[in-house]
Each structure stands twice: as structure tokens, then as C-alpha cells.
Design an enzyme around this catalytic site. Structure first.
Site, PDB file in Angstrom:
ATOM      1  N   ASN A  10       0.571  -1.258  -0.104  1.00  0.00           N
ATOM      2  CA  ASN A  10      -0.389   0.127   0.537  1.00  0.00           C
ATOM      3  C   ASN A  10       0.807   1.288   0.076  1.00  0.00           C
ATOM      4  OD1 ASN A  10      -1.718   1.954   0.644  1.00  0.00           O
ATOM      5  ND2 ASN A  10      -2.683   1.152   2.204  1.00  0.00           N
ATOM      6  N   GLU A 380      -7.443  -2.499   5.724  1.00  0.00           N
ATOM      7  CA  GLU A 380      -7.635  -2.269   3.763  1.00  0.00           C
ATOM      8  C   GLU A 380      -6.252  -3.970   3.198  1.00  0.00           C
ATOM      9  OE1 GLU A 380      -8.521   2.063   2.849  1.00  0.00           O
ATOM     10  OE2 GLU A 380      -6.146   1.079   4.691  1.00  0.00           O
TER      11      GLU A 380
END
Length: 399
Positions: A10, A380
Site C-alpha cells: 500500500n 485494507e
């Protein structure tokens, strides 16, 4: 599928978060370790990593020139990652902020996909180029390694057409100028958790507030997005750390007429507004809560006020409201901010339990509150890992 390893990246403008998962033959995921390289482009970049039990694996500083840009930062942590993994992963998953109108589900990333996603960078200039930098680098060095791009916009593909529209000519809508919504991987994770942690509202009308350095709120009905505060870009909606949120377009026109160029306006809106602009002190909620300065209080009051207003609008979009969920860094950890927002939502029937809120309990509303209010940590990266397994199985890459 035999046992595999999945690395999730990420990559943002100032940090790279990563997690490594072991995937069983049945597709069950176990996190082996997680970490982040923070302070990219700063004087003190730092690598932090923890094992699956939370024990510190690494806490190391880097010279500024070793992590001046995202690609340099990748190289800085690459050696550590390979050593910690004991070899390269079997697949890599990436969080990508913008999938546009065409990418409404996770996909294998190849050169054609990368080119299409790069064309969307002007819609998310603070995020998209950094999200794509690791994909590009790995495609160049290890083209045989499966990479899966997972999109923050995809969860909002269920929004009805009316919710996607701006009041602009159809020709512009057809060119992709529409509301997309963001933070979808976080919302998708929360939607999946609701049946377990809050079954009484999981199929109802729920507002989920993803409050971090970037902020948005999503109206969900039966776990599906029907409206979001973010729209065409990641600038819209709630005020954020350095972004203004909802802003009269006339302000931009005024700045243009006043001689400010597009690049300068973009920098202003993405880097100098929001909590930082209001307070003149910091974009960090922790610093603002600790500060006695009037600007800090102004920024927090403005944030709570606009967030509560957004809750009212989202409730109207759903025709009512059955529950509220706070998530992400501020939503999960800033009890005073939750209390400020909740106080402005008393008319909706929200009553907080002060002790529960201070303890960051899973349910922070009082027993007599008409609306339940929950705090659910988001994940996430875990959502990305699940999508990697799904995509590679669907594509026949993992038997």
C-alpha cells in the site's frame, strides 16, 4: 492451491505499508508480519515491522537519500523484505486508489492495465502515481510474478446512477466526469465484518466513517454502497488532514482569475488546506487535540461540524439510519473527535457512553441510544490479500 505467500503493498506519498500473508490450500490467510516505511522524502525515514503476534521485528532509520522517492524507498525495504520472507512471494497485491469507470473489480496487472491506470493519475495526483510505482518496478524486474491491482473506487460501483451524477451536460458525464467514491477497500472490509460484530444493523442503513489523514463517509444499505461523500476526486466531501473537502468551485475560478496557475492550485488543495490550513499548526489530529491554540480548536470544530452535516445528508440518501461505524486512524483512536461528532448527531438519536468511548470499545453508544455506534478497526491490506486469492483462482493461476 498449495501453501502460498502473498505480499500486500500500500504505497502512498510519504509511506509504504506492507503485510505478508501465508495462504493455505483452502485459501485461509494468516498474517506473518506487517510494517511500514514512513517519512519518505523527509529527513528521518524509518522502517518499522512487527510479527503476527505484534512483536517488533525491525526498527531502523534510513538516510534521507535512501528514501527520497517511493521507488528509492522500495529499494530500501526490498532487501529486508526478501530476507524476512525467506525468498520472493508467490504473488503481490496492491491498493490502487482510482480504477475509473472501467475497473470495478480487482484485476491482474499487466502493461496495458498499468497504462490505463496511469491515465487516471490526474484524478488522484496525491495517490495514484505512488500506488502504481511498485507495480511498474516489479513488472520491469519480475514480469512473471503475478500482481493484482485492487481499487478503492470499485466498492462504490453499486451506487445508483443518480448518486453518480453531477449537474453537468451528458457529454461531460460520458467522458468520465462523475462521482466515483473512494476508501472502498476499507468499506468493503467493514461491510464484511458487520454481520459478525453488529448483526442487528448489518443488513440495514449504516453510515461508515473512514476518518484518517484522508476522510470520507459511505452510506451502505445491506452492505452495499449507495452514496459517498467523496466524488470525482479524493478532494471532495469531508475536510481532511491537508485537503479542504467540499469547496465551492467558484473559489477555484476566483484563484484562476487572480493569477494562480493549475499546478499551484492543485498543490494548495492537496497539501495546504484541511486541518493544516485551518489550524496553521498541523494536519495531525493528535497534535491538534494537545494544542491550546485557537486555530487547533477551530480545525477540530470545523471537522466535527462538517462530518455531522454529512451524516445527515447520507441518512437522507438512505431514507433513514440504523447505525454508525467509525474506522481508520482517527475514527478508531481519537475518542474526543468521535464525541464531538456524536454530540452534533444527537438529533439523530445518538447518545455516547463516555467510558466506552474513552476505552475505544467495539460499541461506544449508550444502552439507551436510539442509534448504535460502533468502532471497527479496518484492514485494507487484508482485503487486498483476499482479492489476490480470488483473482488468481479465477484466472487459473493458482490451482
Amino acid at each position: 492451491m498449495t501453501g502460498r505467500t502473498i505480499l500486500v503493498l500500500n504505497a502512498g506519498s510519504s509511506s509504504i505499508k506492507f503485510q505478508l500473508y501465508d495462504a493455505t490450500a483452502e485459501g485461509r490467510l494468516t498474517r506473518r508480519f506487517k510494517g511500514r516505511l514512513e517519512g519518505i522524502g523527509s529527513a528521518r525515514p524509518r522502517l518499522l515491522a512487527w510479527d503476527g503476534a505484534g512483536a517488533v521485528l525491525e526498527d531502523r532509520g534510513f538516510r534521507p537519500e535512501e528514501a527520497d522517492e517511493v521507488e528509492e524507498a522500495q529499494a530500501a525495504i526490498g532487501g529486508w523484505l526478501v530476507g524476512a520472507m525467506g525468498g520472493p512471494p508467490d504473488a503481490i497485491g496492491h491498493r490502487v486508489v482510482h480504477g475509473g469507470a472501467d475497473y470495478t473489480a480487482p484485476v491482474l496487472a499487466d502493461a496495458a492495465v498499468l497504462a490505463a491506470l496511469e491515465a487516471l493519475s490526474p484524478l488522484a495526483p496525491l495517490h495514484q502515481p505512488h500506488n502504481l510505482a511498485p507495480i511498474r518496478s516489479i513488472l520491469r524486474r519480475r514480469p512473471e510474478l503475478p500482481q493484482v491491482a485492487c481499487f478503492d473506487t470499485a466498492f462504490h460501483a453499486t451506487m445508483p446512477d443518480l448518486a453518480r451524477r453531477f449537474a453537468i451536460p451528458e457529454a461531460l458525464h460520458a467522458r468520465g466526469i462523475r462521482r466515483y467514491g473512494f476508501h472502498g477497500l476499507s468499506y468493503e472490509y467493514i461491510a464484511g465484518r458487520l454481520p459478525e460484530v453488529a448483526p442487528e444493523i448489518a443488513r440495514g442503513r449504516v453510515i461508515v466513517a473512514h476518518l484518517g489523514s484522508g476522510c470520507s463517509a459511505c452510506a451502505m444499505v445491506d452492505g452495499r454502497s449507495v452514496q459517498s461523500t467523496m466524488g470525482f476526486s479524493a478532494l471532495d466531501g469531508l475536510p481532511m488532514g491537508t485537503r479542504p473537502g467540499q469547496l465551492d468551485a467558484g473559489v477555484v475560478l476566483h484563484l484562476c482569475r487572480d493569477g494562480m496557475g493549475a499546478a499551484a492550485i492543485e498543490h494548495l488543495l492537496y497539501h495546504r488546506c484541511g486541518l493544516l490550513g485551518l489550524s496553521g499548526i498541523s494536519a495531525d489530529v493528535r497534535e491538534l487535540l494537545a494544542s491550546p491554540a485557537p486555530g487547533a480548536r477551530l480545525a477540530l470544530d470545523y471537522f466535527a461540524d462538517r462530518t455531522a452535516q454529512a451524516f445527515g445528508a447520507l441518512a437522507a440518501a438512505m431514507g433513514g439510519l440504523d447505525g454508525i461505524v467509525f474506522t481508520a486512524g482517527v475514527g478508531e483512536n481519537a475518542a474526543p473527535v468521535r464525541a464531538m461528532i456524536a454530540a452534533r448527531c444527537a438529533w439523530l438519536g445518538v447518545v455516547l457512553d463516555e467510558a466506552r468511548n474513552a476505552a475505544h470499545a467495539p460499541r461506544i453508544s449508550a444502552d439507551g441510544s436510539r442509534l448504535p455506534v460502533h468502532v471497527i478497526p479496518t484492514d485494507e491490506e487484508g482485503m487486498v490479500a483476499r482479492h489476490v486469492v480470488e483473482v488468481l483462482r479465477r484466472e487459473g493461476r493458482w490451482a
